[in-house]
Write a protein that holds these residues in place. Structure first.
Motif, PDB file in Angstrom:
ATOM      1  N   ALA A  23       0.863  -1.182   0.000  1.00 30.44           N
ATOM      2  CA  ALA A  23       0.000   0.000   0.000  1.00 30.44           C
ATOM      3  C   ALA A  23       0.893   1.223   0.000  1.00 30.44           C
ATOM      4  N   ASP A  24       0.357   2.346  -0.481  1.00 32.11           N
ATOM      5  CA  ASP A  24       1.128   3.569  -0.335  1.00 32.11           C
ATOM      6  C   ASP A  24       0.679   4.296   0.927  1.00 32.11           C
ATOM      7  N   THR A  25       1.398   5.344   1.262  1.00 26.34           N
ATOM      8  CA  THR A  25       1.145   6.015   2.528  1.00 26.34           C
ATOM      9  C   THR A  25      -0.144   6.843   2.512  1.00 26.34           C
ATOM     10  N   ASN A  26      -0.859   6.844   1.369  1.00 24.82           N
ATOM     11  CA  ASN A  26      -2.205   7.433   1.339  1.00 24.82           C
ATOM     12  C   ASN A  26      -3.284   6.393   1.618  1.00 24.82           C
ATOM     13  N   GLY A  27      -2.877   5.141   1.772  1.00 23.07           N
ATOM     14  CA  GLY A  27      -3.842   4.079   2.045  1.00 23.07           C
ATOM     15  C   GLY A  27      -4.404   3.432   0.793  1.00 23.07           C
ATOM     16  N   ASP A  28      -3.760   3.640  -0.334  1.00 22.10           N
ATOM     17  CA  ASP A  28      -4.208   2.952  -1.559  1.00 22.10           C
ATOM     18  C   ASP A  28      -3.410   1.659  -1.729  1.00 22.10           C
ATOM     19  N   ILE A  29      -4.141   0.572  -2.003  1.00 20.25           N
ATOM     20  CA  ILE A  29      -3.476  -0.709  -2.227  1.00 20.25           C
ATOM     21  C   ILE A  29      -2.915  -0.703  -3.652  1.00 20.25           C
ATOM     22  N   VAL A  30      -1.628  -0.964  -3.747  1.00 21.00           N
ATOM     23  CA  VAL A  30      -0.947  -0.894  -5.038  1.00 21.00           C
ATOM     24  C   VAL A  30      -0.925  -2.265  -5.707  1.00 21.00           C
ATOM     25  N   ALA A  31      -0.677  -3.307  -4.929  1.00 20.51           N
ATOM     26  CA  ALA A  31      -0.663  -4.677  -5.463  1.00 20.51           C
ATOM     27  C   ALA A  31      -0.866  -5.639  -4.308  1.00 20.51           C
ATOM     28  N   SER A  32      -1.425  -6.810  -4.615  1.00 21.28           N
ATOM     29  CA  SER A  32      -1.626  -7.791  -3.548  1.00 21.28           C
ATOM     30  C   SER A  32      -1.677  -9.205  -4.110  1.00 21.28           C
ATOM     31  N   ASP A  33      -1.454 -10.153  -3.243  1.00 30.96           N
ATOM     32  CA  ASP A  33      -1.549 -11.570  -3.622  1.00 30.96           C
ATOM     33  C   ASP A  33      -1.676 -12.393  -2.344  1.00 30.96           C
ATOM     34  N   ARG A  34      -1.840 -13.697  -2.522  1.00 30.49           N
ATOM     35  CA  ARG A  34      -1.989 -14.553  -1.346  1.00 30.49           C
ATOM     36  C   ARG A  34      -0.982 -15.683  -1.372  1.00 30.49           C
ATOM     37  N   VAL A  35      -0.536 -16.065  -0.186  1.00 29.41           N
ATOM     38  CA  VAL A  35       0.254 -17.292  -0.055  1.00 29.41           C
ATOM     39  C   VAL A  35      -0.757 -18.427  -0.054  1.00 29.41           C
ATOM     40  N   PRO A  36      -0.537 -19.439  -0.917  1.00 32.06           N
ATOM     41  CA  PRO A  36      -1.563 -20.484  -1.062  1.00 32.06           C
ATOM     42  C   PRO A  36      -1.938 -21.167   0.248  1.00 32.06           C
ATOM     43  N   SER A  37      -0.954 -21.425   1.125  1.00 30.55           N
ATOM     44  CA  SER A  37      -1.331 -22.054   2.397  1.00 30.55           C
ATOM     45  C   SER A  37      -1.417 -20.980   3.477  1.00 30.55           C
ATOM     46  N   GLY A  38      -2.143 -21.272   4.503  1.00 31.73           N
ATOM     47  CA  GLY A  38      -2.250 -20.340   5.621  1.00 31.73           C
ATOM     48  C   GLY A  38      -1.388 -20.816   6.776  1.00 31.73           C
ATOM     49  N   ALA A  39      -1.685 -20.317   7.956  1.00 31.03           N
ATOM     50  CA  ALA A  39      -0.885 -20.642   9.134  1.00 31.03           C
ATOM     51  C   ALA A  39      -1.305 -21.973   9.763  1.00 31.03           C
ATOM     52  N   THR A  40      -2.036 -22.785   8.997  1.00 26.38           N
ATOM     53  CA  THR A  40      -2.287 -24.149   9.478  1.00 26.38           C
ATOM     54  C   THR A  40      -1.251 -25.107   8.882  1.00 26.38           C
ATOM     55  N   ALA A  41      -0.494 -24.635   7.876  1.00 27.80           N
ATOM     56  CA  ALA A  41       0.617 -25.431   7.333  1.00 27.80           C
ATOM     57  C   ALA A  41       1.870 -25.141   8.165  1.00 27.80           C
ATOM     58  N   PRO A  42       2.860 -26.066   8.126  1.00 28.27           N
ATOM     59  CA  PRO A  42       4.059 -25.866   8.967  1.00 28.27           C
ATOM     60  C   PRO A  42       4.777 -24.552   8.643  1.00 28.27           C
ATOM     61  N   TYR A  43       5.229 -23.884   9.677  1.00 30.19           N
ATOM     62  CA  TYR A  43       5.870 -22.567   9.546  1.00 30.19           C
ATOM     63  C   TYR A  43       7.086 -22.600   8.615  1.00 30.19           C
ATOM     64  N   ASP A  44       7.906 -23.657   8.753  1.00 27.05           N
ATOM     65  CA  ASP A  44       9.135 -23.739   7.954  1.00 27.05           C
ATOM     66  C   ASP A  44       8.845 -23.788   6.459  1.00 27.05           C
ATOM     67  N   GLN A  45       7.672 -24.341   6.111  1.00 33.23           N
ATOM     68  CA  GLN A  45       7.276 -24.364   4.696  1.00 33.23           C
ATOM     69  C   GLN A  45       6.717 -23.025   4.259  1.00 33.23           C
ATOM     70  N   VAL A  46       5.980 -22.380   5.150  1.00 34.19           N
ATOM     71  CA  VAL A  46       5.245 -21.174   4.759  1.00 34.19           C
ATOM     72  C   VAL A  46       6.166 -19.952   4.672  1.00 34.19           C
ATOM     73  N   MET A  47       7.146 -19.854   5.581  1.00 29.63           N
ATOM     74  CA  MET A  47       7.994 -18.656   5.629  1.00 29.63           C
ATOM     75  C   MET A  47       8.659 -18.332   4.285  1.00 29.63           C
ATOM     76  N   PRO A  48       9.320 -19.339   3.613  1.00 32.97           N
ATOM     77  CA  PRO A  48       9.908 -18.999   2.307  1.00 32.97           C
ATOM     78  C   PRO A  48       8.858 -18.542   1.294  1.00 32.97           C
ATOM     79  N   GLN A  49       7.637 -19.082   1.411  1.00 33.35           N
ATOM     80  CA  GLN A  49       6.561 -18.674   0.483  1.00 33.35           C
ATOM     81  C   GLN A  49       6.174 -17.215   0.707  1.00 33.35           C
ATOM     82  N   ILE A  50       6.167 -16.783   1.971  1.00 33.54           N
ATOM     83  CA  ILE A  50       5.818 -15.385   2.263  1.00 33.54           C
ATOM     84  C   ILE A  50       6.840 -14.453   1.586  1.00 33.54           C
TER      85      ILE A  50
END
Ligand SMILES: [Zn+2]
Length: 332
Positions: A23-50
């Motif tokens: 987001a920019d400092t005016n509060g406009d979202i510039v770009a976004s995406d999602r990590v396919p797994s959430g925090a129910t998958a193991p942390y060691d797998q998810v961190m590199p994806q983030i």
């Protein structure tokens, strides 16, 4: 500290998804995406994806990570604010994971973290109804009830970072049991999960009750939700009218306590209040004089969130900006 538009990264942790945005400092979202797994998958797998998705989102916005001035993690509690760790909770598989330090290493930028409700007050303060104010409270009612307090132009965190647990103000020790183990918390009266369970308990053996015929309920006990109470109350179904009245009364009680304690200039209501609008706000304001001192309520506006549903995506960026603000590197 010139305030030209800059970019921040938000990482919003959820059980089923992790949303990453710039987001920019005016509060406009510039770009976004999602990590396919959430925090129910193991942390060691998810961190590199983030890290990976953060780089991709930056590229999508035509940026390098080095163009971004900071990152904010927004996560459900409990959090270890000093250690920058997300602690064990029923909805996440992670336990005491050092996410803040890992993101500092992976992204090479300052990283800050906070919980959803504090992120909510920050988003309203930087971009929404509370812009330019110094003493504001945000109260969100969804599954539970959460809150965040900005007092004297600073987010109130308390000694260990748990300040602002406004859903667990106890309104009546003989009241309904709360998910936290206490009785009669604001959340036990006004939280979506608690309201739904109480309604379901009362109608368990009454399948012919008018509430079961509401749109969205479809005759199913498990569909008797907070929303069903709201819609039933609008139609004048007595059990829903009575429960809605209690929700408004108890919410007014909670708001009155907050007014007398913190003397805010504004209290912003989010989520369930956003959907209900005046149908909630009017009765709350009607009951408020029973609980708030006149001196406190006269100078305090109670209103519905100006950001509405946008508050969710601004959560992470707002946490980043508050960190930078407190470090003297940005000002609202
Ligand atoms: Zn509680």
């Amino acid at each position: 500290m010139a305030n030209e538009t800059k970019k921040v990264l938000g990482v919003d942790i959820g059980g089923t998804k992790i949303a990453i945005c710039i987001a920019d400092t005016n509060g406009d979202i510039v770009a976004s995406d999602r990590v396919p797994s959430g925090a129910t998958a193991p942390y060691d797998q998810v961190m590199p994806q983030i890290i990976d998705v953060a780089k991709k989102v930056a590229a999508k916005a035509g940026l390098q990570l080095s163009d971004i001035i900071g990152c904010g993690i927004c996560a459900p509690g409990p959090l270890d604010m000093k250690g920058g760790r997300i602690m064990k909770s029923p909805n996440l598989a992670w336990d005491a994971v050092p996410i803040r330090d890992d993101l500092v290493k992976g992204l090479n930028m300052p990283v800050y973290m906070d919980n959803d409700a504090n992120a909510g007050v920050l988003a309203e303060w930087f971009f929404g109804s509370s812009k330019g104010k110094k003493d504001v409270i945000y109260l969100t009612m969804s599954t539970g009830v959460g809150g965040g307090i900005v007092s004297g132009g600073k987010l109130l965190t308390g000694a260990t970072g748990i300040a602002g647990e406004l859903g667990h103000i106890i309104l009546d020790v003989n009241g309904p049991m709360c998910g936290c183990g206490h009785f009669g918390c604001l959340e036990a009266y006004c939280g979506g999960r608690s309201v739904a369970l109480r309604l379901q308990d009362r109608l368990r053996f009454r399948p012919d009750h008018a509430m079961f015929k509401l749109p969205g309920v479809d005759g199913k006990l498990e569909n008797l939700s907070f929303q069903a109470v709201r819609e039933g109350a609008k139609l004048g179904i007595p059990i829903a009218v009575e429960m809605w009245d209690e929700i408004c009364f108890r919410l007014a009680q909670g708001i009155g306590i907050l007014m007398n304690t913190f003397n805010p200039e504004q209290i912003v209501l989010g989520t369930a209040a956003y959907y209900a609008g005046d149908f909630l706000l009017k009765p709350v304001l009607h009951y408020l004089p029973r609980f708030a001192w006149q001196e406190a309520s006269r100078c305090c506006e109670v209103c519905i969130s100006g950001l509405g549903l946008k508050i969710g995506e601004l959560a992470g960026p707002s946490v980043a900006l508050n960190g930078l603000y407190e470090a003297g590197q940005w000002r609202p």
